[in-house]
Design an enzyme around this catalytic site. Structure first.
Site, short mmCIF file in Angstrom:
data_model
loop_
_atom_site.label_atom_id
_atom_site.label_comp_id
_atom_site.label_asym_id
_atom_site.label_seq_id
_atom_site.Cartn_x
_atom_site.Cartn_y
_atom_site.Cartn_z
CD GLU A 44 -2.92 -1.15 2.29
OE1 GLU A 44 -2.39 -1.41 3.40
OE2 GLU A 44 -4.13 -0.95 2.14
CD GLU A 65 -3.45 -6.25 3.80
OE1 GLU A 65 -3.50 -7.02 2.82
OE2 GLU A 65 -2.74 -5.24 3.81
#
Ligand code: NAI
Length: 689
Positions: free
Chosen positions: A105, A125
């Site tokens: 990210e 995640e």
């Protein structure tokens, strides 16, 4: 300092230095923002390169910060990324090694990305019950398109930069190099230093058609069996196609905040830490070193022996495999080769790798060929006399200091060790079938097993990709001993009126891949019937498992005979009128009235049967800690990971509620009582974990 800053000509180099994995904890985030500010304020700097080191760009968020004030303290990862995004000098991420989760990210927040071909990029995640929370669900589809982003985010599986760069139309990677991404990024930064406007992933349009992917979403919902994160991730990635960036980012934040506070993510974090904790053996310090294992012997080339051998061949350890007859040896080797060939056919293994692995395997009929093995694993028939004979021979031929292991699933390891002159070198290595696939390895500690033998087994388990758990010597060790109680609970439900389909569908709704009756049909009902018949003969007073016995008397052994607890059309189970008749005549014979059960009660009865036996195992000292029991069930028995395991689950239900429920379920059984540890913890307001 978690960050290094240096100027290379007119380019600033910001290097994350937060061992071991460059986790993005608070001080690292703070350091990146400070470095960025310094570079932006310096008129001698035109461009910025952001990188990591030691094999990691960054493995993402610092998981130990989860749930603490630090995780939300400013600058948050979103704020760091917003700062990169808003910078008026170009920021280039130089990616080497691992770039996962928050790390990816972060890289997506840079204006450009340069990576080494072998670096691994991903958003894992979901493995912690979460969605990416710092723009990953919105930026990745803008860079790679809806379909690729959905695949990467819902599975959590990383891909190499080389593979991603080859995707048509990808806008994730600006340059891919064989090695030294930093030098390449600094050179690249020089080339684009004056380019304006700066490109931003957030300004791209995500390609793809989420509406057309409705069947894919439906399949994901089914496959996830109540696990929320993958489906939530799918929907957020779809949002990236249909709504403006800031709206998508807000939706992502809302979902992340909800999931991170929820039970599923807590359970998955527990599972993560439980696997790590399982490697620690109380009372054995770091000074106890593993014995070297460079050569392995395997006895028996049957179902288990072949699979066990493959584990070692896969990591380049030579294996000598011994059988009693050439024919058995040939058959065993044939199966191993075929298993590898299937992987080659699926494109998961190169054809020359198959040959390299087979070349590491030496078949033999002669014990002398095992003499120089560092470890010998026995996987011969489950018969004490055969095991005794085999261990006596091993003791004679195998070099001193070698480890002698048994894969027995039910025999007394201490009795096996006792036939050797070196019981301290004997350990149980209980693999699960198929042994080359299943993650769990129960490491069975005999009364005399030496500390360094246990440490070696644990290290070796890790080397071959297993999850090792230490178990004591008791009937069924941890996993099968609990499974026995679970099966007993399933049969009790059957006798009281539930049908196989009701029981299976309830526990599958809870998240198990397969309920007990579908599992039984797959494994073959004749196998458990044979064990029961032996038990009836040895102990004439043990209660008969009448319904299961009548099923087997009809020859309904399961999938292999086309009929068992279900009727089969191929592999598809259908409720069977024959089984319905069998249950009806049972009730008629015994004058019992079938009760109806809500799915929730079925689940509680089965899961709490595991917990109750787990508590006994723990109290009797056959498991080191409650979380080890959870690890056994999560990695070896298909317990849904997002439920955390039977002990964790019971803590969430509340132990007084668990004890009360168990009393209700067993009210007809004279003398029954919950596990003493369970009763005590419930009374004291304690918990397992
Ligand atoms: P299997 O019957 O498929 O294989 C046993 C092999 O050992 C046969 O190929 C046989 O020829 C060979 N053998 C027998 N006596 C021998 C001797 N004296 N020397 C060398 N080879 C000999 O049995 P399977 O299923 O592989 O089981 C092996 C062991 O693994 C048993 O102790 C079993 O309890 C245990 N185990 C089995 C699991 C399963 O799911 N099948 C799971 C975990 C453990």
């Amino acid at each position: 300092m978690a960050i290094h800053y240096e100027a290379q000509g007119r380019t600033a180099l910001i290097r994350i230095d937060n061992p071991p994995v460059n986790g993005l904890g608070h001080s690292t985030r703070d350091g990146i923002v400070s470095g960025l500010r310094r570079a932006l304020d310096d008129s001698g700097i035109d461009a910025i390169v952001l990188t990591g080191g030691n094999g990691f760009f960054s493995a993402g968020a610092d998981i130990t910060e989860f749930g603490t004030p630090k995780s939300t303290a400013s600058p948050t990862l979103n704020e760091v990324i917003a700062a990169l995004d808003a910078a008026d000098k170009p920021v280039v991420a130089a990616i080497e090694g691992t770039c996962l989760g928050g790390g990816l990210e972060l890289a997506l927040g840079a204006h450009y990305r340069v990576a080494t071909t072998g670096s691994k990029l991903g958003l894992p995640e979901v493995n912690l019950g979460l969605v990416p929370g710092a723009g990953g669900t919105q930026r990745l589809p803008r860079a790679l398109g809806f379909a690729t982003a959905v695949d990467m985010i819902t599975t959590g599986a990383p891909r190499t930069a080389g593979a991603l760069a080859a995707l048509e139309g990808q806008r994730l990677l600006d340059r891919v190099v064989e090695a030294d991404a930093v030098t390449a990024a600094v050179a690249f930064a020089g080339e684009i230093a004056a380019t304006r406007p700066l490109p931003r992933v957030r300004d791209l349009t995500a390609t793809g058609d989420p509406a057309a992917a409705a069947p894919q979403r439906a399949a994901l919902v089914k496959r996830s069996r109540g696990f929320l994160a993958p489906v939530a991730a799918f929907d957020l990635v779809a949002t990236a196609v249909t709504t403006p960036f800031d709206e998508g980012l807000a939706a992502e934040r809302a979902t992340f905040t909800e999931l991170v506070a929820g039970d599923q993510s807590a359970a998955l974090r527990h599972a993560f830490f439980a696997e790590r904790a399982a490697r620690k053996i109380p009372g054995i310090g770091a000074d106890v070193r593993p014995r070297p294992v460079a050569k392995v012997g395997v006895l028996g080339a049957g179902t288990m022996g072949g699979g066990i051998a493959m584990n070692f061949l896969n990591v380049g350890i030579p294996v000598t495999i011994l059988e009693t007859a050439q024919e058995a040896l040939d058959r065993g080797l044939g199966v191993i080769r075929r298993n590898y060939q299937v992987q080659v056919d699926k494109g998961k293994l190169a054809a020359d790798a198959l040959e390299q692995r087979m070349a590491l395997l030496t078949p033999t009929l002669d014990y002398a060929d095992l003499s120089d093995s560092d470890l010998v694993i026995e996987a011969v028939f489950e018969d004490m006399d055969v095991k005794r004979t085999v261990f006596t021979k091993l003791d004679e031929v195998v070099k001193p200091g070698a480890i002698l292991a048994s894969n027995t699933s039910s025999l007394d390891l201490n009795a096996i060790a006792a036939v050797t002159g070196r019981p301290e070198d004997v350990v149980g290595l209980h693999f699960f079938s198929p042994a080359n696939v299943m993650k769990l390895l129960e490491i069975v500690r005999g009364d005399r097993t030496a500390d360094d033998v246990l440490v070696t087994a644990m290290a070796l388990g890790q080397r071959i990709g297993k999850v090792g758990v230490i178990a004591g010597v008791c009937d069924g060790f941890i996993g099968n001993r609990m499974l026995n109680n679970y099966r007993t609970a399933a049969f009790a439900l059957l006798r009281q009126g539930a049908t196989p389909a009701e029981i299976d569908s309830a526990i599958e709704g809870f998240g198990f891949a397969m309920g007990p009756f579908r599992v039984a049909d797959l494994a073959g009902n004749d196998i458990s019937w044979a064990i029961r018949k032996r038990r009836y003969a040895e102990h004439p007073d043990v209660p008969r498992e009448e319904i299961a016995d009548s099923l087997c008397e009809l020859g309904r052994f399961g999938q292999k005979t086309g009929a068992g607890w279900y009727d089969y059309n191929g592999r598809d189970p259908q409720p069977s009128p024959v089984v319905a008749d069998l249950l009806a005549s049972y009730h008629e014979k015994h004058g019992t009235k079938p009760q109806t059960f809500e799915p929730d009660e079925i689940v509680q009865r089965l899961v709490l049967a595991l917990t109750d036996e787990g508590a006994r195992i723990l109290e009797e000292g056959f498991a080191q800690r409650a979380s080890d029991i959870d690890v056994v069930y999560l990695s070896g028995y298909g317990f849904p990971r997002h439920r955390g395991g039977p002990m964790w689950y019971a803590d969430r239900v509340g132990l007084p509620t668990v004890v009360a429920a168990l009393h209700r379920y067993h009210e007809d059984e004279p003398g029954w009582a919950p596990a003493p540890l369970l009763a005590r913890l419930a009374a004291e307001g304690g918990s397992f974990e």
